[in-house]
Design a protein around this motif. Structure first.
Motif, PDB file in Angstrom:
ATOM      1  N   SER A  83     -15.589 -28.838 -33.247  1.00 42.68           N
ATOM      2  CA  SER A  83     -15.140 -30.160 -32.797  1.00 42.68           C
ATOM      3  C   SER A  83     -14.161 -29.983 -31.641  1.00 42.68           C
ATOM      4  O   SER A  83     -13.588 -28.911 -31.441  1.00 42.68           O
ATOM      5  CB  SER A  83     -14.452 -30.918 -33.949  1.00 42.68           C
ATOM      6  OG  SER A  83     -15.332 -31.076 -35.045  1.00 42.68           O
TER       7      SER A  83
ATOM      8  N   ASP B 226     -11.201 -27.841 -42.587  1.00 42.15           N
ATOM      9  CA  ASP B 226     -11.415 -29.270 -42.368  1.00 42.15           C
ATOM     10  C   ASP B 226     -10.508 -29.871 -41.303  1.00 42.15           C
ATOM     11  O   ASP B 226     -10.708 -31.029 -40.919  1.00 42.15           O
ATOM     12  CB  ASP B 226     -11.297 -30.061 -43.683  1.00 42.15           C
ATOM     13  CG  ASP B 226     -10.043 -29.746 -44.472  1.00 42.15           C
ATOM     14  OD1 ASP B 226      -9.287 -28.845 -44.084  1.00 42.15           O
ATOM     15  OD2 ASP B 226      -9.826 -30.405 -45.500  1.00 42.15           O
TER      16      ASP B 226
ATOM     17  N   LEU C  65     -14.444 -31.546 -37.657  1.00 45.26           N
ATOM     18  CA  LEU C  65     -14.445 -32.998 -37.889  1.00 45.26           C
ATOM     19  C   LEU C  65     -15.848 -33.575 -37.762  1.00 45.26           C
ATOM     20  O   LEU C  65     -16.016 -34.790 -37.606  1.00 45.26           O
ATOM     21  CB  LEU C  65     -13.506 -33.684 -36.878  1.00 45.26           C
ATOM     22  CG  LEU C  65     -12.085 -33.120 -36.762  1.00 45.26           C
ATOM     23  CD1 LEU C  65     -11.275 -33.930 -35.751  1.00 45.26           C
ATOM     24  CD2 LEU C  65     -11.396 -33.103 -38.122  1.00 45.26           C
ATOM     25  N   ARG C  66     -16.837 -32.736 -37.860  1.00 45.98           N
ATOM     26  CA  ARG C  66     -18.219 -33.160 -37.638  1.00 45.98           C
ATOM     27  C   ARG C  66     -18.682 -34.108 -38.740  1.00 45.98           C
ATOM     28  O   ARG C  66     -18.201 -34.059 -39.882  1.00 45.98           O
ATOM     29  CB  ARG C  66     -19.147 -31.942 -37.581  1.00 45.98           C
ATOM     30  CG  ARG C  66     -18.765 -30.922 -36.509  1.00 45.98           C
ATOM     31  CD  ARG C  66     -19.690 -29.716 -36.546  1.00 45.98           C
ATOM     32  NE  ARG C  66     -21.026 -30.080 -36.070  1.00 45.98           N
ATOM     33  CZ  ARG C  66     -21.426 -29.951 -34.804  1.00 45.98           C
ATOM     34  NH1 ARG C  66     -20.589 -29.488 -33.879  1.00 45.98           N
ATOM     35  NH2 ARG C  66     -22.647 -30.285 -34.444  1.00 45.98           N
ATOM     36  N   THR C  67     -19.660 -34.920 -38.390  1.00 44.59           N
ATOM     37  CA  THR C  67     -20.252 -35.852 -39.358  1.00 44.59           C
ATOM     38  C   THR C  67     -21.732 -35.551 -39.594  1.00 44.59           C
ATOM     39  O   THR C  67     -22.418 -36.323 -40.254  1.00 44.59           O
ATOM     40  CB  THR C  67     -20.094 -37.302 -38.869  1.00 44.59           C
ATOM     41  OG1 THR C  67     -20.712 -37.445 -37.587  1.00 44.59           O
ATOM     42  CG2 THR C  67     -18.624 -37.688 -38.770  1.00 44.59           C
TER      43      THR C  67
ATOM     44  N   GLY D 171     -20.653 -30.530 -41.072  1.00 47.20           N
ATOM     45  CA  GLY D 171     -19.287 -30.986 -41.288  1.00 47.20           C
ATOM     46  C   GLY D 171     -19.175 -31.935 -42.456  1.00 47.20           C
ATOM     47  O   GLY D 171     -20.169 -32.432 -42.990  1.00 47.20           O
ATOM     48  N   GLY D 172     -17.926 -32.176 -42.848  1.00 47.16           N
ATOM     49  CA  GLY D 172     -17.676 -33.121 -43.942  1.00 47.16           C
ATOM     50  C   GLY D 172     -17.490 -32.416 -45.267  1.00 47.16           C
ATOM     51  O   GLY D 172     -16.407 -31.923 -45.573  1.00 47.16           O
ATOM     52  N   SER D 173     -18.538 -32.337 -46.054  1.00 49.50           N
ATOM     53  CA  SER D 173     -18.451 -31.739 -47.386  1.00 49.50           C
ATOM     54  C   SER D 173     -18.271 -30.228 -47.305  1.00 49.50           C
ATOM     55  O   SER D 173     -18.537 -29.595 -46.270  1.00 49.50           O
ATOM     56  CB  SER D 173     -19.727 -32.044 -48.176  1.00 49.50           C
ATOM     57  OG  SER D 173     -20.837 -31.357 -47.617  1.00 49.50           O
TER      58      SER D 173
ATOM     59  N   ASN E 284     -21.474 -28.508 -46.413  1.00 51.92           N
ATOM     60  CA  ASN E 284     -21.799 -28.581 -44.998  1.00 51.92           C
ATOM     61  C   ASN E 284     -20.927 -27.645 -44.161  1.00 51.92           C
ATOM     62  O   ASN E 284     -21.395 -27.033 -43.201  1.00 51.92           O
ATOM     63  CB  ASN E 284     -21.645 -30.018 -44.492  1.00 51.92           C
ATOM     64  CG  ASN E 284     -22.800 -30.910 -44.906  1.00 51.92           C
ATOM     65  OD1 ASN E 284     -23.764 -30.454 -45.528  1.00 51.92           O
ATOM     66  ND2 ASN E 284     -22.706 -32.188 -44.584  1.00 51.92           N
ATOM     67  N   ARG E 285     -19.651 -27.539 -44.517  1.00 50.45           N
ATOM     68  CA  ARG E 285     -18.746 -26.710 -43.715  1.00 50.45           C
ATOM     69  C   ARG E 285     -19.018 -25.218 -43.884  1.00 50.45           C
ATOM     70  O   ARG E 285     -18.685 -24.423 -42.998  1.00 50.45           O
ATOM     71  CB  ARG E 285     -17.292 -27.048 -44.047  1.00 50.45           C
ATOM     72  CG  ARG E 285     -16.818 -28.331 -43.369  1.00 50.45           C
ATOM     73  CD  ARG E 285     -15.341 -28.601 -43.612  1.00 50.45           C
ATOM     74  NE  ARG E 285     -15.106 -29.192 -44.919  1.00 50.45           N
ATOM     75  CZ  ARG E 285     -14.264 -28.729 -45.828  1.00 50.45           C
ATOM     76  NH1 ARG E 285     -13.575 -27.623 -45.595  1.00 50.45           N
ATOM     77  NH2 ARG E 285     -14.108 -29.354 -46.981  1.00 50.45           N
TER      78      ARG E 285
END
Length: 357
Positions: A120, A186, A190-192, A196-198, A201-202
């Motif tokens: 990000s 996190d 900051l990806r959606t 990113g997120g959970s 995902n990270r």
């Protein structure tokens, strides 16, 4: 200190002792190419159970500091071959640490003046030494899916180059606030999207890189370094225990050669990872008491406690190329000179004396 000198199977290797030389940046590779002096430096330390090299960029945009080596061109491969030959001639074993620095970089390091890449567009808030002096880290370019796929390919290519250069394996740098760690944390991710997120995902990018590199050169030749809760380079993790438990469980089926854990503060996460990781665990334990660096006594203690299978030590290796012999003899130990850690010539690099002179 008998625990240090028990053999340890690691991948297809057998380490003759459990003293690992931790990766340490030395900034002596002009133009990203190691010099013959580096072959002498690493060759002197071939008595380590395993040497892990300084962080080595897998691509131009992955460079984070001035005069750090790369492993992405034929010239760099040829230079590293001199290093691996020097280590192997002395019956040593050596992995190269592949380190993509992500947002910890600067356009002055890149020929086209490009921005560093990161999950990000969040600046580190830190500064770095550049050819123009001390400058702020810029706000990086947020990676798109093509950038992410290219970064995975860069790690694969670097690992293949490492095999050409004669390394016994590679260590993926997932610690200390560099690219893989930036995806995990996190405050930097900051990806959606799917990266990113959970927690699941990270950890995706780290697992994808580990899987891809393992597929390319064999999992027995691949390790990964992690540093849970480490705040270096502006990193903050709000969920370290859950994050690393999920990551270790996702990595376990890959049968990597090892996990290399850099301990930062408390020991609870170390114990969690020890429980969850089925393979070899190398621990770089945090310093205790008034000591600024890990002592042989502290390193022996974590081995004796069963917290790890091998211990990585940093600055003592800089000043004591014959560290295993000194530990067997109960010392004495040379004192490292911080003034010569980064850059320079042979002084503070290859001129530390051994016990036998």
């Amino acid at each position: 200190m008998s625990h240090f000198f028990e053999p340890l199977p690691l991948g297809k290797l057998t380490l003759p002792n459990r003293l690992v030389m931790a990766p340490m940046t030395r900034s002596r590779a002009k133009g990203g190419v190691q010099t013959p002096l580096a072959a002498e430096y690493y060759g002197q330390r071939a008595g380590a159970g395993l040497i892990i090299t300084e962080g080595t960029q897998p691509c131009v945009i992955g460079q984070g500091y001035i005069d750090t080596p790369g492993v992405h061109t034929p010239e760099q491969v040829e230079a590293w071959r001199r290093v691996t030959d020097a280590v192997h001639e002395r019956q040593g074993r050596i992995f190269v640490q592949i380190m993509h620095s992500g947002r910890i970089g600067h356009p002055s390091l890149y020929p086209d003046g490009a921005l560093p890449l990161a999950p990000s567009a969040v600046a580190s808030g830190g500064r770095m030494y550049t050819p123009e002096g001390m400058l702020d880290h810029p706000t990086p370019k947020a990676m798109d899916l093509e950038d992410i796929a290219r970064a995975v390919e860069d790690h694969i290519a670097a690992a293949k180059y490492a095999m050409e250069a004669g390394f016994d394996g590679v260590e993926l740098h997932g610690a200390n606030g560099y690219l893989i760690h930036q995806f995990l944390a996190d405050n930097t991710n900051l990806r959606t999207d799917a990266y990113g997120g959970s927690v699941d995902n990270r950890i995706r990018f780290a697992v994808e890189v580990a899987q891809a590199v393992s597929d390319a050169i064999g999992p027995e030749r691949v390790g990964i370094r992690l540093s849970p809760a480490n705040t270096t380079n502006g990193i903050e993790e709000s969920d370290s225990a859950a994050l690393y438990e999920a990551l270790i469980r996702a990595l376990a089926p890959l049968s990597l050669a090892y996990v290399h854990l850099m301990e930062f503060g408390g020991r609870d996460i170390t114990k969690l990872i020890r429980r969850e990781w089925p393979g070899v665990l190398i621990l770089n334990p945090h310093a205790t008491g008034e000591e600024a660096a890990v002592t042989p006594e502290a390193a022996e203690a974590v081995l004796a406690e069963g917290l790890c299978d091998a211990v990585s030590i940093g600055s003592l290796w800089l000043a004591n190329p014959d560290l295993p012999a000194r530990i067997k003899a109960g010392g004495p130990y040379n004192t490292p000179d911080p003034e010569t850690f980064y850059g320079g010539d042979h002084r503070g690099y290859t001129d530390y004396p051994t016990l036998d002179g």
